[in-house]
Scaffold this motif. Sequence first.
Motif, PDB file in Angstrom:
ATOM      1  N   GLN A 190      30.857  35.781  73.496  1.00 46.90           N
ATOM      2  CA  GLN A 190      32.168  36.045  74.065  1.00 46.90           C
ATOM      3  C   GLN A 190      33.283  35.612  73.117  1.00 46.90           C
ATOM      4  O   GLN A 190      34.275  36.327  72.950  1.00 46.90           O
ATOM      5  N   ALA A 191      33.121  34.439  72.487  1.00 46.05           N
ATOM      6  CA  ALA A 191      34.120  33.979  71.524  1.00 46.05           C
ATOM      7  C   ALA A 191      34.223  34.935  70.347  1.00 46.05           C
ATOM      8  O   ALA A 191      35.316  35.226  69.847  1.00 46.05           O
ATOM      9  N   ASP A 192      33.084  35.442  69.919  1.00 43.59           N
ATOM     10  CA  ASP A 192      33.058  36.414  68.826  1.00 43.59           C
ATOM     11  C   ASP A 192      33.792  37.688  69.233  1.00 43.59           C
ATOM     12  O   ASP A 192      34.612  38.224  68.471  1.00 43.59           O
ATOM     13  N   ALA A 193      33.545  38.178  70.432  1.00 45.04           N
ATOM     14  CA  ALA A 193      34.182  39.404  70.909  1.00 45.04           C
ATOM     15  C   ALA A 193      35.687  39.222  71.109  1.00 45.04           C
ATOM     16  O   ALA A 193      36.466  40.172  70.916  1.00 45.04           O
ATOM     17  N   LEU A 194      36.106  38.013  71.496  1.00 38.22           N
ATOM     18  CA  LEU A 194      37.531  37.750  71.684  1.00 38.22           C
ATOM     19  C   LEU A 194      38.297  37.704  70.369  1.00 38.22           C
ATOM     20  O   LEU A 194      39.523  37.854  70.357  1.00 38.22           O
ATOM     21  N   GLY A 195      37.589  37.478  69.264  1.00 34.96           N
ATOM     22  CA  GLY A 195      38.250  37.457  67.969  1.00 34.96           C
ATOM     23  C   GLY A 195      38.413  36.090  67.351  1.00 34.96           C
ATOM     24  O   GLY A 195      39.244  35.917  66.442  1.00 34.96           O
TER      25      GLY A 195
END
Length: 265
Positions: free
Chosen positions: A30-35
């Motif tokens: 999720q952190a990766d997808a958020l940027g």
Amino acid sequence: MMTTPARIRVAIQIPPSRADYAAIRRAAAQADALGADAIFNWDHFFPLGKDTSGKHFECWTMLGAWAESTSHAAIGALVSCVAYRNPDLLADMARTVDHVSDGRLILGLGAGFREWEAKEYGFEFGSPAQRVQQLGEALHRIERRMTLLNPGPVRKLPILVAADGAKALRLVARYADIWQTFAEDDAFSEKSRLLDSYCDQLQRDPATIERAVFVDGDPWTVGTRLRERGAGMFTLMTRGPDFNLDGLRRWLAWRDEHNAQASRS
């Protein structure tokens, strides 16, 4: 000389503790997808805090998994204790994870601070001066081993060193691409100036070392104040088992706003 970076980065530390691995993996994804610019775990054998009996997983095994399960953010340990592994082996491990992640590893290193934890796993734990000396020796060996590995890392592997004392800051000036500190406000500025002076002695441009700080609270207040003092990477922590990322969303919005302003100026 105080250097304010043109662009800022926001990272999050997801402890490998107090949760099942499935929850940790979801939080990292999720952190990766958020940027998020970087996603860190840590190199301990037990949870931090008073209650050390909770769930906990090993750092580098997890980084190898994150290298496959994330796609964009840099990954790394914040930080890996140099006393826990042969430095040449650690360089080899880091090089391998760098390849698995397509060049996204940050090699975070520190001298260690939990004596009981080290002794529980059978590691020697010296005095503060001895641990800083061990850190310096490890940095030298890691730097050398990186030149001998075949293949080498995907790119010049960024080295992050966690340090606040004067002797350790000299090692930052010599070896690090990123300096991680727990210092805040005036203490951060004072240590940053000291690091600049050590860079000057080595004829190194202080601006080549990114200044990384731990943060919490309102980014438009806390982040802006620290950025004016020269901070470039801002790292939040979330805790299991829930791993709330609302704070990360706010800090990423602040990052994007400031970086957009910088690109227009």
